[in-house]
Design a protein around this motif. Structure first.
Motif, PDB file in Angstrom:
ATOM      1  N   PRO A 131      11.572   2.625  49.286  1.00 36.57           N
ATOM      2  CA  PRO A 131      11.254   1.545  48.807  1.00 36.57           C
ATOM      3  C   PRO A 131      10.160   1.410  47.998  1.00 36.57           C
ATOM      4  O   PRO A 131       9.895   0.904  46.910  1.00 36.57           O
ATOM      5  CB  PRO A 131      11.498   0.523  50.144  1.00 36.57           C
ATOM      6  CG  PRO A 131      12.272   1.066  51.033  1.00 36.57           C
ATOM      7  CD  PRO A 131      12.225   2.578  50.756  1.00 36.57           C
ATOM      8  N   ASP A 132       9.199   2.106  48.444  1.00 35.82           N
ATOM      9  CA  ASP A 132       7.984   2.023  48.020  1.00 35.82           C
ATOM     10  C   ASP A 132       7.962   2.840  46.397  1.00 35.82           C
ATOM     11  O   ASP A 132       7.054   2.629  45.633  1.00 35.82           O
ATOM     12  CB  ASP A 132       6.720   2.764  48.710  1.00 35.82           C
ATOM     13  CG  ASP A 132       7.111   4.160  49.014  1.00 35.82           C
ATOM     14  OD1 ASP A 132       8.080   4.468  49.602  1.00 35.82           O
ATOM     15  OD2 ASP A 132       6.364   4.863  48.889  1.00 35.82           O
ATOM     16  N   MET A 133       8.820   3.757  46.278  1.00 30.60           N
ATOM     17  CA  MET A 133       9.048   4.462  45.023  1.00 30.60           C
ATOM     18  C   MET A 133       9.953   3.703  44.030  1.00 30.60           C
ATOM     19  O   MET A 133       9.775   3.976  42.785  1.00 30.60           O
ATOM     20  CB  MET A 133       9.783   5.711  45.281  1.00 30.60           C
ATOM     21  CG  MET A 133       9.096   6.870  46.293  1.00 30.60           C
ATOM     22  SD  MET A 133       9.958   8.321  46.306  1.00 30.60           S
ATOM     23  CE  MET A 133      10.246   9.052  44.910  1.00 30.60           C
ATOM     24  N   TRP A 134      10.835   2.651  44.389  1.00 28.78           N
ATOM     25  CA  TRP A 134      11.541   2.025  43.572  1.00 28.78           C
ATOM     26  C   TRP A 134      11.005   1.494  42.253  1.00 28.78           C
ATOM     27  O   TRP A 134      11.523   1.804  41.463  1.00 28.78           O
ATOM     28  CB  TRP A 134      12.502   0.813  44.267  1.00 28.78           C
ATOM     29  CG  TRP A 134      13.316   1.550  45.388  1.00 28.78           C
ATOM     30  CD1 TRP A 134      13.808   2.965  45.607  1.00 28.78           C
ATOM     31  CD2 TRP A 134      13.881   0.685  46.437  1.00 28.78           C
ATOM     32  NE1 TRP A 134      14.636   2.825  46.564  1.00 28.78           N
ATOM     33  CE2 TRP A 134      14.731   1.866  47.202  1.00 28.78           C
ATOM     34  CE3 TRP A 134      13.744  -0.496  46.685  1.00 28.78           C
ATOM     35  CZ2 TRP A 134      15.507   1.182  48.413  1.00 28.78           C
ATOM     36  CZ3 TRP A 134      14.515  -1.014  48.124  1.00 28.78           C
ATOM     37  CH2 TRP A 134      15.342   0.134  48.742  1.00 28.78           C
ATOM     38  N   PRO A 135       9.794   0.564  42.523  1.00 31.49           N
ATOM     39  CA  PRO A 135       9.290   0.094  41.466  1.00 31.49           C
ATOM     40  C   PRO A 135       8.748   1.227  40.395  1.00 31.49           C
ATOM     41  O   PRO A 135       9.000   0.852  39.226  1.00 31.49           O
ATOM     42  CB  PRO A 135       7.987  -0.767  41.833  1.00 31.49           C
ATOM     43  CG  PRO A 135       8.225  -0.898  43.332  1.00 31.49           C
ATOM     44  CD  PRO A 135       9.195   0.094  43.844  1.00 31.49           C
ATOM     45  N   SER A 136       8.304   2.274  40.815  1.00 32.81           N
ATOM     46  CA  SER A 136       7.570   3.106  39.947  1.00 32.81           C
ATOM     47  C   SER A 136       8.880   3.848  39.116  1.00 32.81           C
ATOM     48  O   SER A 136       8.987   3.985  37.809  1.00 32.81           O
ATOM     49  CB  SER A 136       6.609   3.984  40.183  1.00 32.81           C
ATOM     50  OG  SER A 136       7.112   5.399  40.352  1.00 32.81           O
ATOM     51  N   LEU A 137       9.783   4.335  39.617  1.00 29.88           N
ATOM     52  CA  LEU A 137      11.019   4.928  39.165  1.00 29.88           C
ATOM     53  C   LEU A 137      11.652   3.793  38.066  1.00 29.88           C
ATOM     54  O   LEU A 137      12.047   4.263  37.055  1.00 29.88           O
ATOM     55  CB  LEU A 137      12.206   5.089  40.467  1.00 29.88           C
ATOM     56  CG  LEU A 137      11.978   6.124  41.346  1.00 29.88           C
ATOM     57  CD1 LEU A 137      13.033   5.985  42.449  1.00 29.88           C
ATOM     58  CD2 LEU A 137      11.697   7.531  40.723  1.00 29.88           C
ATOM     59  N   ILE A 138      12.008   2.643  38.573  1.00 30.60           N
ATOM     60  CA  ILE A 138      12.329   1.962  37.636  1.00 30.60           C
ATOM     61  C   ILE A 138      11.534   1.432  36.560  1.00 30.60           C
ATOM     62  O   ILE A 138      12.062   1.496  35.272  1.00 30.60           O
ATOM     63  CB  ILE A 138      12.439   0.235  38.394  1.00 30.60           C
ATOM     64  CG1 ILE A 138      13.930   0.586  39.467  1.00 30.60           C
ATOM     65  CG2 ILE A 138      13.057  -0.640  37.237  1.00 30.60           C
ATOM     66  CD1 ILE A 138      13.670  -0.534  40.511  1.00 30.60           C
ATOM     67  N   SER A 139      10.429   1.440  36.519  1.00 30.70           N
ATOM     68  CA  SER A 139       9.552   1.276  35.376  1.00 30.70           C
ATOM     69  C   SER A 139       9.476   2.567  34.444  1.00 30.70           C
ATOM     70  O   SER A 139       9.488   2.395  33.300  1.00 30.70           O
ATOM     71  CB  SER A 139       8.052   0.860  36.078  1.00 30.70           C
ATOM     72  OG  SER A 139       6.974   1.660  35.385  1.00 30.70           O
ATOM     73  N   LYS A 140       9.550   3.749  35.096  1.00 32.62           N
ATOM     74  CA  LYS A 140       9.645   4.991  34.242  1.00 32.62           C
ATOM     75  C   LYS A 140      11.086   4.763  33.378  1.00 32.62           C
ATOM     76  O   LYS A 140      11.274   5.569  32.559  1.00 32.62           O
ATOM     77  CB  LYS A 140       9.489   6.163  34.807  1.00 32.62           C
ATOM     78  CG  LYS A 140       8.046   6.287  35.514  1.00 32.62           C
ATOM     79  CD  LYS A 140       7.872   7.422  36.591  1.00 32.62           C
ATOM     80  CE  LYS A 140       6.389   7.586  37.034  1.00 32.62           C
ATOM     81  NZ  LYS A 140       6.554   8.771  37.903  1.00 32.62           N
ATOM     82  N   ALA A 141      12.159   4.463  34.162  1.00 29.16           N
ATOM     83  CA  ALA A 141      13.370   4.452  33.358  1.00 29.16           C
ATOM     84  C   ALA A 141      13.361   3.422  32.309  1.00 29.16           C
ATOM     85  O   ALA A 141      13.663   3.721  31.482  1.00 29.16           O
ATOM     86  CB  ALA A 141      14.593   3.822  34.350  1.00 29.16           C
ATOM     87  N   LYS A 142      12.473   2.171  32.533  1.00 33.53           N
ATOM     88  CA  LYS A 142      12.466   1.259  31.552  1.00 33.53           C
ATOM     89  C   LYS A 142      11.757   1.900  30.221  1.00 33.53           C
ATOM     90  O   LYS A 142      12.178   1.771  29.165  1.00 33.53           O
ATOM     91  CB  LYS A 142      11.653  -0.119  32.071  1.00 33.53           C
ATOM     92  CG  LYS A 142      11.669  -1.259  31.006  1.00 33.53           C
ATOM     93  CD  LYS A 142      11.175  -2.330  31.594  1.00 33.53           C
ATOM     94  CE  LYS A 142      11.052  -3.516  30.392  1.00 33.53           C
ATOM     95  NZ  LYS A 142      10.515  -4.692  30.921  1.00 33.53           N
ATOM     96  N   SER A 143      10.528   2.482  30.416  1.00 28.64           N
ATOM     97  CA  SER A 143       9.708   2.916  29.469  1.00 28.64           C
ATOM     98  C   SER A 143      10.427   3.994  28.761  1.00 28.64           C
ATOM     99  O   SER A 143      10.372   4.683  27.743  1.00 28.64           O
ATOM    100  CB  SER A 143       8.355   3.330  29.852  1.00 28.64           C
ATOM    101  OG  SER A 143       8.321   4.367  30.852  1.00 28.64           O
ATOM    102  N   GLY A 144      11.317   4.743  29.319  1.00 28.57           N
ATOM    103  CA  GLY A 144      12.376   5.813  28.790  1.00 28.57           C
ATOM    104  C   GLY A 144      13.553   5.269  28.082  1.00 28.57           C
ATOM    105  O   GLY A 144      14.140   5.788  27.349  1.00 28.57           O
ATOM    106  N   GLY A 145      13.519   3.891  27.912  1.00 29.56           N
ATOM    107  CA  GLY A 145      14.379   3.332  26.997  1.00 29.56           C
ATOM    108  C   GLY A 145      15.748   2.779  27.488  1.00 29.56           C
ATOM    109  O   GLY A 145      16.541   2.431  26.887  1.00 29.56           O
ATOM    110  N   LEU A 146      15.580   2.713  28.861  1.00 25.05           N
ATOM    111  CA  LEU A 146      17.094   2.125  29.505  1.00 25.05           C
ATOM    112  C   LEU A 146      16.962   0.712  29.466  1.00 25.05           C
ATOM    113  O   LEU A 146      15.776   0.094  29.481  1.00 25.05           O
ATOM    114  CB  LEU A 146      17.263   2.924  30.866  1.00 25.05           C
ATOM    115  CG  LEU A 146      17.394   4.123  30.975  1.00 25.05           C
ATOM    116  CD1 LEU A 146      17.477   4.587  32.530  1.00 25.05           C
ATOM    117  CD2 LEU A 146      18.031   4.971  30.012  1.00 25.05           C
ATOM    118  N   ASP A 147      18.369   0.199  29.603  1.00 22.69           N
ATOM    119  CA  ASP A 147      18.420  -1.155  29.279  1.00 22.69           C
ATOM    120  C   ASP A 147      18.889  -1.539  30.857  1.00 22.69           C
ATOM    121  O   ASP A 147      19.105  -2.771  31.309  1.00 22.69           O
ATOM    122  CB  ASP A 147      19.562  -1.651  28.409  1.00 22.69           C
ATOM    123  CG  ASP A 147      19.263  -1.162  27.271  1.00 22.69           C
ATOM    124  OD1 ASP A 147      18.262  -1.748  26.652  1.00 22.69           O
ATOM    125  OD2 ASP A 147      19.858  -0.320  26.583  1.00 22.69           O
ATOM    126  N   ALA A 148      19.475  -0.606  31.618  1.00 22.29           N
ATOM    127  CA  ALA A 148      19.972  -1.000  33.157  1.00 22.29           C
ATOM    128  C   ALA A 148      20.061   0.320  33.863  1.00 22.29           C
ATOM    129  O   ALA A 148      19.651   1.338  33.507  1.00 22.29           O
ATOM    130  CB  ALA A 148      21.649  -1.198  32.595  1.00 22.29           C
TER     131      ALA A 148
END
Ligand SMILES: *[C@@H]1O[C@H](CO)[C@@H](O)[C@H](O)[C@H]1NC(C)=O
Ligand SMILES: *[C@@H]1O[C@H](CO)[C@@H](O)[C@H](O)[C@H]1NC(C)=O
Ligand SMILES: *[C@@H]1O[C@H](CO)[C@@H](O)[C@H](O)[C@H]1NC(C)=O
Ligand SMILES: *[C@@H]1O[C@H](CO)[C@@H](O)[C@H](O)[C@H]1NC(C)=O
Ligand SMILES: *[C@@H]1O[C@H](CO)[C@@H](O)[C@H](O)[C@H]1NC(C)=O
Ligand SMILES: *[C@@H]1O[C@H](CO)[C@@H](O)[C@H](O)[C@H]1NC(C)=O
Ligand SMILES: *[C@@H]1O[C@H](CO)[C@@H](O)[C@H](O)[C@H]1NC(C)=O
Ligand SMILES: *[C@@H]1O[C@H](CO)[C@@H](O)[C@H](O)[C@H]1NC(C)=O
Ligand SMILES: *[C@@H]1O[C@H](CO)[C@@H](O)[C@H](O)[C@H]1NC(C)=O
Ligand SMILES: *[C@@H]1O[C@H](CO)[C@@H](O)[C@H](O)[C@H]1NC(C)=O
Ligand SMILES: *[C@@H]1O[C@H](CO)[C@@H](O)[C@H](O)[C@H]1NC(C)=O
Ligand SMILES: *[C@@H]1O[C@H](CO)[C@@H](O)[C@H](O)[C@H]1NC(C)=O
Length: 805
Positions: free
Chosen positions: A57-74
């Protein structure tokens, strides 16, 4: 029919959505033949799979944020039934299982969620996500029109949907979930079930739709998905292979665009290049009118514990855009980010414009989209893998690199070409921080080899393994007594349906054998010296995960099928069984269990079946941590009582190397000091070679030529439109050294380079001035900044490799 359902949903959704706050709040979700429609708007969606239990769970925020800055919508995830319902009607959503908190984290970062409930998921996950207790439900037949199976499947699916509704997580409620999936690639097995296949598909679709989630459902790889459920494509080349939606009113969706392919012990697959992923994604958009692409995986993560399915390695899709440790994997991440940005510049024309397509050459084609407000976007496709032709498009000439697609958001200027990688490459390094290389650092404990008289579970035949262990352990001992009148050299022959076997006679190790991912059956012959009188035959059969796919999974069998000594058949002897290991019963891997056991000093004689323990302090800093088990054989590793997975170093790939040497230790498993490391080693591995390493990006490299498009971010600007090498070190590191810089004709690429015949003498000075001491830098490809064209008549390249420290 479809209109009725969704209209009701829309009215209900609109009311709730108005009251909700924050994030990518959906509103009503519907669809048409072009795309999903969220809150009345057509959407082009790039999504990426991140499975919540494969990280912490402590990794989730940064994984999601890197996905978002990689241009993902979902973000897309499966729901893991066997984690959530360990016993019928008993639920667990704690820790890594906290689905709701994962979804809320995605929502809080403004992304949508695509929820693949399954609840059969395959996913290289133990039993394809089904709880093992389903195996023992009377008359159950998995994934078919079978009342017991349907009861439990509906029960769990309802539980999940109700839970998410009560948390207001569906888009119509203001939440992020825009789509759900029922079943998974069912068409692969449907035929095997005869009439019970198609009726099960219809039942599953109706059951799902009846749950009133108010967002659409998909069935992946299911050409006959019943309305209103959308059929979607999985694979590496859906731009070529997808047969299309089964109704003109359904959008073309790619639910699994494989960024790599899962690796199994004994065979790791070829790396799928970023260029190939980008090409097929763009092709899907134009050739199949695709509007939804989900990368499988965007972050693979780790199969902790015994959650990997049969023969899968512990590391999952390390080659994805975010690697196993959550680090950005380049150039995959960056190249796809550029693709997403370029496609998004075309959204309006793609989603609302009209399409025309025409030929530009034998294997070249233009797809042109004209919007109502004068928007024009074009995709120029070159399917030829062997040549780079010049083509004429709207009075201009474009060179199309082999097997590539150029994206022109204004029908004039190339913003992106799938084959031209402008984003940086990076080099990941494992650095040993704690070496556990002296005998004083270790203690050991011998696992007990049971003989027939030590066992209480008995049978006059060889029992099927999964039915006997109920998956509480990978290990099952088969023991018998073999009596004979005189000493004798003989051969013990064992046939097994999987997966690994270690043979012992009178406590002495004779030999071992194993199957493979492709063929789990094997037979093992070992020479044995038998005593006169009673001999203890002890056979340790080991599974490396349950199956995860195929029809009739409940009937799958593992373990021994026959045993003979010389020409004597022992198959129907009296056999005694022990499920699991003594060390597992004692919980030697926990602080408490370990303190109760009698450990001894490291005795450096190689021996099978040993427990080892050591203590170590956590490496300083925040870099990810990995355990280097390269000197070991096969077994399991635990840190502070948490299993970080099975390891199997001795089963080499065809190239002679182990499939996996480093094993992820999430930072959240560690304390600052005195971490308990426990290994159960089945072979005679050497613990003195084990080390605790940190994982970091140590080098970055960029390579562009004059024909690379400039970064998409500068597309809308009039100035500064030049190709660039952009380098960026990870947080808290700077460029400390320029390892190579050449503006000229350097040979090779970032993976292997050398100076070429022509080279600007200013290369190093220009690059050092721009980059040294900085975390990131940008060096334009420009004759002027390098003092003119160093090699007239030859295409000039800029290649830079830098060290990050
Ligand atoms: C699911 O089954 C459990 C018993 O296994 C039962 O307690 C529960 O009510 C069922 N839930 C639904 C939604 O049917
Ligand atoms: C779904 O909605 C229909 C009516 O639109 C209703 O009959 C049905 O009971 C609802 N089902 C659930 C599970 O809420
Ligand atoms: C190993 O993987 C490759 C794909 O990279 C595949 O073609 C080959 O069949 C696999 N071999 C075995 C033995 O599984
Ligand atoms: C246009 O594209 C479609 C695929 O979407 C293809 O089947 C067709 O042949 C193309 N037409 C021309 C004229 O290239
Ligand atoms: C894509 O959409 C165009 C109309 O814009 C249509 O002519 C074509 O048949 C569609 N192609 C596929 C593969 O559905
Ligand atoms: C599977 O993973 C979960 C959470 O990631 C873990 O708690 C559990 O122990 C694992 N299950 C097995 C059988 O190892
Ligand atoms: C096993 O136990 C039986 C009696 O329970 C005994 O007769 C036999 O000798 C024992 N076998 C061994 C190998 O100790
Ligand atoms: C599983 O074991 C039980 C007895 O424990 C037996 O009745 C059943 O037939 C076995 N099932 C299979 C599939 O082997
Ligand atoms: C077989 O195992 C028993 C314990 O169950 C032990 O007493 C006996 O010595 C063993 N026999 C041999 C030949 O090792
Ligand atoms: C799998 O291996 C077993 C034992 O080595 C052999 O008998 C069998 O033919 C193999 N099966 C396949 C499908 O290759
Ligand atoms: C095991 O059984 C199979 C048939 O089920 C047979 O072909 C094989 O020879 C047997 N092997 C041994 C070692 O008895
Ligand atoms: C990196 O450079 C910045 C200034 O650009 C400096 O403040 C920082 O201390 C440097 N960090 C390291 C690790 O050298």
């Amino acid at each position: 029919m479809r209109m009725v359902v969704w209209r009701w949903v829309w009215l209900f959704g609109a009311v709730v959505a108005a009251a909700a706050v924050g994030g990518a709040s959906g509103g009503a979700v519907t669809y048409d033949g072009r795309s999903l429609i969220i809150d009345g708007q057509r959407k082009l969606i790039f999504s990426g799979s991140i499975h919540y239990p494969r990280s912490t769970p402590d990794m989730w925020p940064s994984l999601i944020s890197k996905a978002k800055s990689g241009g993902l919508d979902a973000i897309d995830t499966y729901v893991f039934w066997n984690l959530h319902e360990p016993q019928p009607g008993q639920y667990d959503f704690s820790g890594r299982r906290d689905l709701v908190s994962f979804i809320k984290q995605v929502h809080s970062q403004g992304l949508y969620v695509c929820l693949r409930i399954g609840p059969f998921i395959e996913g290289e996950w133990s039993y394809g996500g089904l709880p093992f207790w389903l195996h023992d439900i009377p008359n159950v037949q998995f994934r078919s029109d079978n009342e017991p199976f349907k009861f439990y499947m509906q029960n769990f699916t309802t539980k999940i949907v109700n839970m998410l509704k009560s948390e207001n997580l569906y888009a119509s409620q203001g939440g992020p979930i825009i789509i759900s999936q029922i079943e998974n690639e069912y068409q692969n097995v449907e035929k095997a079930f005869g009439d019970r296949g198609p009726s099960y598909v219809r039942w599953a679709a109706a059951m799902a739709v009846g749950l009133n989630t108010s967002v659409p459902w998909v069935m992946c790889k299911q050409d006959d998905a019943p309305d209103p459920v959308i059929n979607s494509c999985n694979g590496m080349m859906c731009g070529e292979t997808f047969v299309g939606p089964n109704s003109p009113n359904k959008p073309a969706m790619w639910t699994e665009d494989w960024t790599h392919f899962y690796d199994n012990y004994g065979n790791t697959t070829k790396i799928r290049p970023a260029q190939d992923i980008a090409y097929h994604a763009a092709l899907f958009i134009v050739n199949k009118n695709g509007s939804y692409i989900n990368y499988y995986m965007y972050h693979g993560g780790t199969n902790f514990g015994r959650n990997a399915s049969a023969f899968m390695i512990t590391s999952y899709y390390d080659q994805a855009p975010l690697d196993e440790y959550g680090l950005i994997r380049q150039p995959k991440w960056g190249h796809l980010k550029e693709l997403h940005a370029a496609v998004k510049l075309c959204s309006q024309a793609l989603l609302y414009g009209t399409r025309t397509n025409f030929s530009l050459g034998p294997l070249q084609q233009a797809f042109v989209y004209n919007g109502g407000n004068g928007e024009c976007a074009a995709f120029l496709v070159n399917k030829d893998a062997a040549s780079d032709p010049d083509v004429q498009f709207q009075d201009r000439t474009y060179r199309l690199p082999r097997k590539s697609i150029s994206i022109l958001p204004d029908c004039k200027t190339v913003a992106f070409n799938t084959a031209k990688v402008s984003s940086q490459y990076s080099t990941r390094t494992m650095g040993a921080v704690v070496k556990l290389d002296s005998p004083e650092k270790w203690q050991e404990f011998d696992e007990v080899i049971p003989s027939f008289n030590d066992t209480s579970l008995r049978s006059d035949s060889l029992l099927e393994q999964m039915n006997t262990t109920k998956d509480v352990s990978d290990y099952l001992w088969y023991t018998t007594s073999y009596e004979q009148s005189e000493e004798l050299r003989s051969v013990i022959t064992v046939d097994s349906r999987g997966h690994v076997l270690r043979t012992f006679v009178n406590g002495e190790f004779l030999g071992s054998g194993h199957g493979t991912y492709r063929n789990q059956s094997f037979s093992l012959e070992s020479g044995a010296s038998l005593k006169s009188g009673v001999n203890n035959i002890s056979l340790l059969s080991i599974m490396i995960g349950l199956p995860d796919s195929g029809a009739y999974m409940e009937k799958r069998a593992s373990g021994l099928i026959n045993v003979s000594i010389g020409d004597k058949d022992l198959t129907f002897y009296s056999w005694g069984y022990q499920v699991g290991l003594v060390g597992e019963k004692l919980q030697l891997y926990t602080e408490e269990g370990s303190s109760k056991a009698e450990w001894s000093k490291l005795n450096q004689s190689p021996q099978q079946l040993k427990w080892y323990k050591s203590k170590f302090d956590a490496p300083e800093g925040t870099d990810p941590v990995a355990l280097n088990l390269g000197s070991m054989g096969k077994g399991t590793a635990w840190i502070n009582g948490e299993s970080i997975g099975r390891y199997w170093i001795s089963f080499h790939q065809p190239n002679g190397l182990p499939s996996q040497i480093w094993y992820n230790i999430p930072r959240s498993f560690l304390k600052p000091t005195d971490n308990l490391l426990v290994l159960f080693e089945e072979e005679a591995g050497d613990p003195l070679g084990v080390s605790v390493d940190t994982v970091s990006i140590t080098k970055v490299c960029g390579h562009v030529s004059g024909s690379n498009p400039p970064p998409v971010a500068s597309y809308l600007k009039q100035r500064g439109r030049r190709p660039k090498v952009q380098l960026r070190c990870p947080p808290s590191k700077n460029i400390s050294n320029i390892l190579f810089a050449s503006f000229g004709s350097p040979l090779g690429d970032c993976s292997r380079y050398a100076p070429g015949s022509c080279h600007s003498t200013k290369s190093s000075a220009v690059v050092e001035r721009a980059c040294l001491g900085r975390r990131k830098c940008s060096v334009p490809w420009s004759y002027r900044s390098f003092g003119g064209d160093p090699c007239p008549g030859v295409s000039t390249h800029l290649l830079i490799e830098a060290e990050c420290q």
